[in-house]
Write an enzyme that holds these catalytic residues in place. Structure first.
Site, PDB file in Angstrom:
ATOM      1  N   ASN A   1       4.069  26.284  69.807  1.00 27.48           N
ATOM      2  CA  ASN A   1       5.254  26.350  68.949  1.00 27.48           C
ATOM      3  C   ASN A   1       5.803  24.941  68.733  1.00 27.48           C
ATOM      4  OD1 ASN A   1       7.850  26.583  67.950  1.00 27.48           O
ATOM      5  ND2 ASN A   1       8.545  28.081  69.475  1.00 27.48           N
TER       6      ASN A   1
ATOM      7  N   GLU B   1       9.320  33.121  70.429  1.00 23.87           N
ATOM      8  CA  GLU B   1       8.487  32.955  69.234  1.00 23.87           C
ATOM      9  C   GLU B   1       7.019  33.058  69.649  1.00 23.87           C
ATOM     10  OE1 GLU B   1      10.660  29.357  68.726  1.00 23.87           O
ATOM     11  OE2 GLU B   1      11.331  29.865  66.720  1.00 23.87           O
TER      12      GLU B   1
ATOM     13  N   ASP C   1       6.776  31.000  59.867  1.00 21.50           N
ATOM     14  CA  ASP C   1       8.184  31.394  60.005  1.00 21.50           C
ATOM     15  C   ASP C   1       8.698  32.119  58.770  1.00 21.50           C
ATOM     16  OD1 ASP C   1       9.160  30.662  62.451  1.00 21.50           O
ATOM     17  OD2 ASP C   1      10.276  28.911  61.759  1.00 21.50           O
TER      18      ASP C   1
ATOM     19  N   LYS D   1       6.694  24.056  72.482  1.00 27.55           N
ATOM     20  CA  LYS D   1       6.656  25.092  73.515  1.00 27.55           C
ATOM     21  C   LYS D   1       5.269  25.699  73.499  1.00 27.55           C
ATOM     22  CE  LYS D   1      11.541  25.739  72.935  1.00 27.55           C
ATOM     23  NZ  LYS D   1      12.549  26.225  72.018  1.00 27.55           N
TER      24      LYS D   1
ATOM     25  N   GLY E   1      17.603  22.994  65.277  1.00 26.53           N
ATOM     26  CA  GLY E   1      17.894  23.475  63.926  1.00 26.53           C
ATOM     27  C   GLY E   1      18.411  24.884  64.130  1.00 26.53           C
TER      28      GLY E   1
ATOM     29  N   HIS F   1      20.269  32.213  65.379  1.00 25.17           N
ATOM     30  CA  HIS F   1      19.266  31.465  66.161  1.00 25.17           C
ATOM     31  C   HIS F   1      19.712  30.009  66.131  1.00 25.17           C
ATOM     32  CE1 HIS F   1      15.123  30.233  67.484  1.00 25.17           C
ATOM     33  NE2 HIS F   1      15.663  29.101  67.073  1.00 25.17           N
ATOM     34  N   LEU F   2      20.266  29.545  67.245  1.00 27.07           N
ATOM     35  CA  LEU F   2      20.896  28.223  67.259  1.00 27.07           C
ATOM     36  C   LEU F   2      20.153  27.271  68.199  1.00 27.07           C
ATOM     37  CD1 LEU F   2      24.570  29.609  67.575  1.00 27.07           C
ATOM     38  CD2 LEU F   2      23.270  29.169  65.480  1.00 27.07           C
ATOM     39  N   GLY F   3      19.285  26.443  67.630  1.00 26.92           N
ATOM     40  CA  GLY F   3      18.563  25.429  68.423  1.00 26.92           C
ATOM     41  C   GLY F   3      18.857  24.058  67.832  1.00 26.92           C
TER      42      GLY F   3
ATOM     43  N   ARG G   1       2.631  28.055  65.474  1.00 21.88           N
ATOM     44  CA  ARG G   1       3.824  28.291  64.656  1.00 21.88           C
ATOM     45  C   ARG G   1       3.851  27.245  63.545  1.00 21.88           C
ATOM     46  NH1 ARG G   1       9.844  26.404  65.709  1.00 21.88           N
ATOM     47  NH2 ARG G   1      10.837  27.389  63.935  1.00 21.88           N
TER      48      ARG G   1
HETATM   49  N1  LIG Z   1      23.778  23.832  78.374  1.00 18.45           N
HETATM   50  C1  LIG Z   1      23.678  23.821  77.043  1.00 18.45           C
HETATM   51  N2  LIG Z   1      24.701  24.276  76.278  1.00 18.45           N
HETATM   52  C2  LIG Z   1      24.614  24.278  74.936  1.00 18.45           C
HETATM   53  N3  LIG Z   1      23.538  23.848  74.250  1.00 18.45           N
HETATM   54  C3  LIG Z   1      22.495  23.388  74.958  1.00 18.45           C
HETATM   55  C4  LIG Z   1      22.506  23.340  76.369  1.00 18.45           C
HETATM   56  N4  LIG Z   1      21.303  22.823  76.784  1.00 18.45           N
HETATM   57  C5  LIG Z   1      20.584  22.562  75.652  1.00 18.45           C
HETATM   58  N5  LIG Z   1      21.291  22.906  74.553  1.00 18.45           N
HETATM   59  C6  LIG Z   1      20.886  22.776  73.126  1.00 18.45           C
HETATM   60  O1  LIG Z   1      19.705  23.511  72.868  1.00 18.45           O
HETATM   61  C7  LIG Z   1      18.905  22.759  71.937  1.00 18.45           C
HETATM   62  C8  LIG Z   1      17.453  23.141  72.062  1.00 18.45           C
HETATM   63  O2  LIG Z   1      17.303  24.463  71.616  1.00 18.45           O
HETATM   64  P1  LIG Z   1      15.850  25.041  71.273  1.00 18.45           P
HETATM   65  O3  LIG Z   1      16.039  26.385  70.664  1.00 18.45           O
HETATM   66  O4  LIG Z   1      15.011  24.963  72.473  1.00 18.45           O
HETATM   67  O5  LIG Z   1      15.426  23.928  70.219  1.00 18.45           O
HETATM   68  P2  LIG Z   1      14.263  23.709  69.195  1.00 18.45           P
HETATM   69  O6  LIG Z   1      14.973  23.704  67.886  1.00 18.45           O
HETATM   70  O7  LIG Z   1      13.652  22.404  69.520  1.00 18.45           O
HETATM   71  O8  LIG Z   1      13.307  24.865  69.291  1.00 18.45           O
HETATM   72  C9  LIG Z   1      19.148  21.313  72.355  1.00 18.45           C
HETATM   73  O9  LIG Z   1      18.956  20.475  71.259  1.00 18.45           O
HETATM   74  C10 LIG Z   1      20.586  21.323  72.797  1.00 18.45           C
HETATM   75  O10 LIG Z   1      21.406  20.937  71.710  1.00 18.45           O
HETATM   76  C1  LIG Z   2      12.950  25.819  61.357  1.00 20.66           C
HETATM   77  C2  LIG Z   2      13.511  25.026  62.471  1.00 20.66           C
HETATM   78  O1  LIG Z   2      14.486  24.348  62.283  1.00 20.66           O
HETATM   79  O2  LIG Z   2      12.885  25.131  63.662  1.00 20.66           O
HETATM   80  P1  LIG Z   2      13.318  24.489  65.082  1.00 20.66           P
HETATM   81  O3  LIG Z   2      14.698  25.001  65.342  1.00 20.66           O
HETATM   82  O4  LIG Z   2      12.327  25.012  66.064  1.00 20.66           O
HETATM   83  O5  LIG Z   2      13.284  23.028  64.933  1.00 20.66           O
HETATM   84 MG   LIG Z   3      12.936  26.312  67.945  1.00 26.73          MG
END
Ligand SMILES: Nc1ncnc2c1ncn2[C@@H]1O[C@H](COP(=O)(O)OP(=O)(O)O)[C@@H](O)[C@H]1O
Ligand SMILES: CC(=O)OP(=O)(O)O
Ligand SMILES: [Mg+2]
Length: 445
Positions: A10, A428, A161, A17, A226, A222-224, A99
């Site tokens: 991924n 994922e 995706d 991942k 991105g 879905h909050l990463g 992915r």
């Molecule tokens: N303890 C925490 N509290 C809130 N947000 C966090 C914490 N630890 C990590 N994060 C956030 O999670 C994000 C990573 O989320 P992930 O879904 O794994 O990302 P990606 O988009 O790379 O797949 C990091 O960029 C960071 O902003």
């Molecule tokens: C589409 C996208 O932003 O993916 P990721 O959150 O894994 O970076």
């Molecule tokens: Mg991601």
């Protein structure tokens, strides 16, 4: 020994991942992730594997300038080493599920193997789409090439995706802009992303609720690095916040999210010039919006965990107190993010409640690194919707203990809540393996 393992890779914008699954039991044999890939700090990875009935963990820190594909090469070498997979090593891998964030107009996963006559055509077609997911596709395709060459016996399955969002109606996919005079590699419409995650969350929630997927209504955040939100009605995506590229919608670690489109022409008047990024040309405008914006631009860090701890410092650890500047800029970033998130979630919830055929909200789901880890953000979102509980005299709302302390997949609202909320650890990788195995079977391989 016959190939008995499937690998999921991924490629996120800041992370890789990966997980190895047994083809027979679908149990995870190895799982891990690399973080800070292409970031300012050196990338590192860790993974765990079971050996002699015991879980073992390995970690490795890489040099600061290690490229995306070199991070993957290191991981593959380590994961397929003799002490982990025995003397058969990578020969045990039957397929690699990749992915790929942007699938262009593809309406199904693509299965290829090194030497297939379609191999080059698939690689060329995917390269054309790369500029529509500039932080993702190119790197992911480098890794596909790496796997095709170094695992020539294994199938590579491209899991997109975008597939999950094919059900979004045309009037929501269309942008109100004239058709460009030149031919574009893909139509300029909304595609939507994080679809593998949404599909996995839908599966998990259907199981949790004991309902057929086709009847499940969810609003998912879905909050990463991105982030996006998705409205799922009767088991289908009917709206999502990302667009023709993953830039639209919520701001992210280094991405602007939705801004007035005219802004870029004033901020960076020469925005069509190209700059080199990660070995290829991208327009300056895209570079600014994707790499020099978001949390990083607002407060100097893209780690949301750090942002929360600076925005709301704990009085019990005065030694870690942020500077006034860090505190103020982090507070602003947090408030801005929460506000943008609410501006997407509110109409999605109202779409479910006002639906003519199925107005039951099964869950508001928080997922991705930020959604899974930030209890404060979840509480602030739910408090914003507390008026729904008051109006219905439901006695519902956030369950503080489950929101703060719980582990893994769980409901975080009280019994009777009209807006039932859940934390779901998305996978994922599970969805990719499911999709890839189904494709392999469909093609009789
Ligand atoms: N303890 C925490 N509290 C809130 N947000 C966090 C914490 N630890 C990590 N994060 C956030 O999670 C994000 C990573 O989320 P992930 O879904 O794994 O990302 P990606 O988009 O790379 O797949 C990091 O960029 C960071 O902003
Ligand atoms: C589409 C996208 O932003 O993916 P990721 O959150 O894994 O970076
Ligand atoms: Mg991601």
């Amino acid at each position: 020994m016959a190939a008995d393992l499937d690998l999921a890779v991924n490629c996120g914008s800041s992370s890789i991942k990966f997980a190895l699954y047994s083809t027979e039991t679908r149990n995870v044999v190895v799982s891990g992730s690399a973080s800070n890939v292409q970031g300012d700090a050196p990338a590192s990875y860790k993974f765990s594997h079971s050996a002699g009935g015991k879980e073992q963990e390995r970690t490795k820190e890489l040099e600061a300038s290690t490229s995306y594909e070199d991070v993957f090469r290191e991981i593959l070498k380590d994961v397929t080493s003799e002490d982990i997979l025995g003397s058969e090593r990578e020969k045990r891998i039957r397929l690699v599920a990749h992915r790929i964030v942007h699938g262009g107009t593809a309406d199904a996963p693509i299965l290829i193997r090194h030497g297939d006559k379609e191999e080059q055509e698939v690689l060329d077609r995917m390269e054309e789409v790369s500029s529509f997911a500039p932080l993702h596709n190119h790197h992911a395709m480098l890794i596909v090439k790496e796997c095709l060459e170094h695992l020539p016996e294994s199938y590579s399955v491209l899991c997109f995706d975008t597939l999950f969002h094919q059900t979004i109606p045309q009037y929501r996919r269309q942008y109100a802009i004239s058709t460009p005079p030149h031919k574009t590699p893909v139509p300029l419409v909304k595609y939507g992303f994080h679809g593998l995650s949404y599909a996995n969350i839908l599966d998990q929630m259907a199981e949790e609720l004991g309902k057929p997927k086709e009847q499940v209504n969810l609003v998912v955040a879905h909050l990463g690095s991105g982030g996006s939100c998705c409205l799922i009605q009767n088991g289908k995506s009917t709206q999502t916040t990302m667009g023709v590229t993953p830039l639209e919608g919520l701001p992210g670690g280094t991405r602007s999210g939705t801004v007035d489109p005219s802004l870029i022409f004033h901020h960076t008047p020469d925005c069509s010039e190209t700059v080199k990024w990660s070995g290829r040309d991208i327009t300056k405008g895209e570079y600014v919006l994707n790499k020099e914006s978001g949390f990083k631009a607002l407060c100097g860090t893209n780690n949301f965990g750090t942002i929360i701890s600076r925005a709301y410092p704990s009085s019990s650890s005065p030694d870690d107190a942020p500077s006034n500047e860090e505190h103020m800029s982090s507070r602003l970033t947090y408030q801005l993010y929460l506000d943008h998130l609410l501006s997407f979630l509110a109409p999605y919830l109202s779409s479910v409640f006002s639906s003519q055929d199925n107005a039951t909200l099964d869950g508001l789901v928080f997922s991705g690194g930020i959604g899974e880890k930030s209890a404060q953000l979840r509480r602030d979102v739910l408090e914003h919707f507390a008026w729904i509980e008051r109006l219905a005299s439901s006695g519902g709302g956030v369950d503080e203990a489950r929101n703060e302390k719980g582990e893994g997949r769980r409901e975080i609202t009280k019994a009777g809540s009209r807006v039932r909320a859940w934390v779901v650890e998305t996978s994922e990788e599970d969805e990719m393996i499911r999709m890839a195995e189904e494709e392999l079977k469909k093609q009789g391989k």
